[in-house]
Each structure stands twice: as C-alpha cells, then as structure tokens.
Design a protein around this motif. Sequence first.
Motif, PDB file in Angstrom:
ATOM      1  N   GLN A 152      37.207  31.449  30.315  1.00 37.01           N
ATOM      2  CA  GLN A 152      38.140  30.848  31.271  1.00 37.01           C
ATOM      3  C   GLN A 152      38.780  31.910  32.167  1.00 37.01           C
ATOM      4  O   GLN A 152      39.150  31.629  33.295  1.00 37.01           O
ATOM      5  CB  GLN A 152      39.201  30.005  30.573  1.00 37.01           C
ATOM      6  CG  GLN A 152      40.107  30.762  29.633  1.00 37.01           C
ATOM      7  CD  GLN A 152      39.582  30.896  28.219  1.00 37.01           C
ATOM      8  OE1 GLN A 152      38.405  30.684  27.950  1.00 37.01           O
ATOM      9  NE2 GLN A 152      40.459  31.255  27.303  1.00 37.01           N
ATOM     10  N   GLU A 153      38.868  33.157  31.697  1.00 34.00           N
ATOM     11  CA  GLU A 153      39.447  34.218  32.520  1.00 34.00           C
ATOM     12  C   GLU A 153      38.464  34.746  33.559  1.00 34.00           C
ATOM     13  O   GLU A 153      38.874  35.305  34.574  1.00 34.00           O
ATOM     14  CB  GLU A 153      39.949  35.352  31.644  1.00 34.00           C
ATOM     15  CG  GLU A 153      41.176  34.978  30.833  1.00 34.00           C
ATOM     16  CD  GLU A 153      41.682  36.119  29.997  1.00 34.00           C
ATOM     17  OE1 GLU A 153      41.344  37.283  30.280  1.00 34.00           O
ATOM     18  OE2 GLU A 153      42.434  35.854  29.048  1.00 34.00           O
ATOM     19  N   ILE A 154      37.165  34.609  33.315  1.00 38.24           N
ATOM     20  CA  ILE A 154      36.168  35.081  34.278  1.00 38.24           C
ATOM     21  C   ILE A 154      36.321  34.323  35.593  1.00 38.24           C
ATOM     22  O   ILE A 154      36.192  34.899  36.669  1.00 38.24           O
ATOM     23  CB  ILE A 154      34.742  34.930  33.710  1.00 38.24           C
ATOM     24  CG1 ILE A 154      34.578  35.869  32.509  1.00 38.24           C
ATOM     25  CG2 ILE A 154      33.702  35.221  34.777  1.00 38.24           C
ATOM     26  CD1 ILE A 154      33.287  35.687  31.767  1.00 38.24           C
ATOM     27  N   ALA A 155      36.627  33.039  35.516  1.00 39.07           N
ATOM     28  CA  ALA A 155      36.793  32.227  36.726  1.00 39.07           C
ATOM     29  C   ALA A 155      37.970  32.696  37.570  1.00 39.07           C
ATOM     30  O   ALA A 155      38.028  32.419  38.760  1.00 39.07           O
ATOM     31  CB  ALA A 155      36.969  30.762  36.346  1.00 39.07           C
ATOM     32  N   GLU A 156      38.893  33.429  36.986  1.00 36.20           N
ATOM     33  CA  GLU A 156      40.068  33.907  37.719  1.00 36.20           C
ATOM     34  C   GLU A 156      39.786  35.197  38.485  1.00 36.20           C
ATOM     35  O   GLU A 156      40.598  35.624  39.305  1.00 36.20           O
ATOM     36  CB  GLU A 156      41.223  34.120  36.747  1.00 36.20           C
ATOM     37  CG  GLU A 156      41.672  32.827  36.075  1.00 36.20           C
ATOM     38  CD  GLU A 156      42.664  33.076  34.959  1.00 36.20           C
ATOM     39  OE1 GLU A 156      43.049  34.240  34.711  1.00 36.20           O
ATOM     40  OE2 GLU A 156      43.046  32.097  34.311  1.00 36.20           O
ATOM     41  N   ALA A 157      38.634  35.830  38.243  1.00 40.44           N
ATOM     42  CA  ALA A 157      38.304  37.088  38.924  1.00 40.44           C
ATOM     43  C   ALA A 157      37.994  36.822  40.391  1.00 40.44           C
ATOM     44  O   ALA A 157      37.404  35.807  40.746  1.00 40.44           O
ATOM     45  CB  ALA A 157      37.109  37.748  38.253  1.00 40.44           C
ATOM     46  N   ASP A 158      38.409  37.739  41.237  1.00 41.58           N
ATOM     47  CA  ASP A 158      38.096  37.671  42.663  1.00 41.58           C
ATOM     48  C   ASP A 158      36.974  38.650  42.969  1.00 41.58           C
ATOM     49  O   ASP A 158      36.887  39.719  42.367  1.00 41.58           O
ATOM     50  CB  ASP A 158      39.322  38.029  43.511  1.00 41.58           C
ATOM     51  CG  ASP A 158      40.395  36.965  43.438  1.00 41.58           C
ATOM     52  OD1 ASP A 158      40.048  35.765  43.443  1.00 41.58           O
ATOM     53  OD2 ASP A 158      41.575  37.327  43.381  1.00 41.58           O
ATOM     54  N   VAL A 159      36.130  38.296  43.915  1.00 37.18           N
ATOM     55  CA  VAL A 159      35.063  39.190  44.365  1.00 37.18           C
ATOM     56  C   VAL A 159      35.622  40.088  45.454  1.00 37.18           C
ATOM     57  O   VAL A 159      36.171  39.596  46.435  1.00 37.18           O
ATOM     58  CB  VAL A 159      33.854  38.389  44.889  1.00 37.18           C
ATOM     59  CG1 VAL A 159      32.820  39.318  45.478  1.00 37.18           C
ATOM     60  CG2 VAL A 159      33.258  37.560  43.760  1.00 37.18           C
ATOM     61  N   VAL A 160      35.498  41.406  45.268  1.00 35.79           N
ATOM     62  CA  VAL A 160      36.008  42.333  46.267  1.00 35.79           C
ATOM     63  C   VAL A 160      34.913  42.904  47.158  1.00 35.79           C
ATOM     64  O   VAL A 160      35.202  43.445  48.224  1.00 35.79           O
ATOM     65  CB  VAL A 160      36.800  43.484  45.612  1.00 35.79           C
ATOM     66  CG1 VAL A 160      38.052  42.948  44.930  1.00 35.79           C
ATOM     67  CG2 VAL A 160      35.955  44.268  44.625  1.00 35.79           C
ATOM     68  N   LEU A 161      33.639  42.752  46.739  1.00 34.08           N
ATOM     69  CA  LEU A 161      32.523  43.269  47.523  1.00 34.08           C
ATOM     70  C   LEU A 161      31.250  42.544  47.132  1.00 34.08           C
ATOM     71  O   LEU A 161      31.018  42.271  45.952  1.00 34.08           O
ATOM     72  CB  LEU A 161      32.361  44.774  47.251  1.00 34.08           C
ATOM     73  CG  LEU A 161      31.310  45.535  48.035  1.00 34.08           C
ATOM     74  CD1 LEU A 161      31.641  45.537  49.528  1.00 34.08           C
ATOM     75  CD2 LEU A 161      31.230  46.961  47.523  1.00 34.08           C
ATOM     76  N   THR A 162      30.428  42.176  48.116  1.00 31.35           N
ATOM     77  CA  THR A 162      29.135  41.542  47.878  1.00 31.35           C
ATOM     78  C   THR A 162      28.065  42.354  48.582  1.00 31.35           C
ATOM     79  O   THR A 162      28.203  42.679  49.757  1.00 31.35           O
ATOM     80  CB  THR A 162      29.100  40.100  48.411  1.00 31.35           C
ATOM     81  OG1 THR A 162      30.141  39.341  47.799  1.00 31.35           O
ATOM     82  CG2 THR A 162      27.767  39.437  48.110  1.00 31.35           C
ATOM     83  N   TYR A 163      27.006  42.691  47.843  1.00 32.65           N
ATOM     84  CA  TYR A 163      25.858  43.391  48.431  1.00 32.65           C
ATOM     85  C   TYR A 163      24.790  42.376  48.774  1.00 32.65           C
ATOM     86  O   TYR A 163      24.361  41.618  47.904  1.00 32.65           O
ATOM     87  CB  TYR A 163      25.278  44.417  47.448  1.00 32.65           C
ATOM     88  CG  TYR A 163      26.207  45.568  47.163  1.00 32.65           C
ATOM     89  CD1 TYR A 163      26.226  46.667  48.001  1.00 32.65           C
ATOM     90  CD2 TYR A 163      27.061  45.548  46.075  1.00 32.65           C
ATOM     91  CE1 TYR A 163      27.070  47.736  47.748  1.00 32.65           C
ATOM     92  CE2 TYR A 163      27.910  46.606  45.809  1.00 32.65           C
ATOM     93  CZ  TYR A 163      27.914  47.694  46.651  1.00 32.65           C
ATOM     94  OH  TYR A 163      28.743  48.739  46.392  1.00 32.65           O
ATOM     95  N   VAL A 164      24.377  42.325  50.004  1.00 33.08           N
ATOM     96  CA  VAL A 164      23.354  41.370  50.441  1.00 33.08           C
ATOM     97  C   VAL A 164      22.109  42.121  50.859  1.00 33.08           C
ATOM     98  O   VAL A 164      22.156  43.124  51.484  1.00 33.08           O
ATOM     99  CB  VAL A 164      23.866  40.501  51.605  1.00 33.08           C
ATOM    100  CG1 VAL A 164      22.804  39.520  52.046  1.00 33.08           C
ATOM    101  CG2 VAL A 164      25.125  39.793  51.187  1.00 33.08           C
TER     102      VAL A 164
END
Length: 61
Positions: free
Chosen positions: A49-61
């Motif tokens: 349930q805590e994983i869903a609270e994480a924010d993405v700070v960077l995405t590699y495309v």
Amino acid sequence: MALADRRALAACTAGPAHVDGVDDAASPRAGNPTDPVVPDRDTSSPPPQEIAEADVVLTYV
C-alpha cells in the motif's frame, strides 16, 4: 479489498497495455521494452500500500 502483488503489477502494466492493444509489450519480463522510472523512495521492500504513495521523479524513454 487488497490485491496480491502480482495482480497489482498486472493492473498497472498488462491491463492498460491490453486496452491499448499492445498486450505483449507491457509484460514485465526479460527482453520486453520498458520505460524505467526513478521513484522518490525505495519501493523494493515497503508494504504494497505504501508503494502506491511513491512519486515518479524521472522517467527514461
């Protein structure tokens, strides 16, 4: 109602890919393309349930 880890992962990967018509592309397995992300915290060991609270700070495309 909580989802098992595997079902939660499918809900975030394979489910949306199926809707977009790219079933094989989003299966999290070796050899498939991915867009790796960097979360704002360690998501390898907290309760699910805590994983869903994480924010993405960077995405590699």
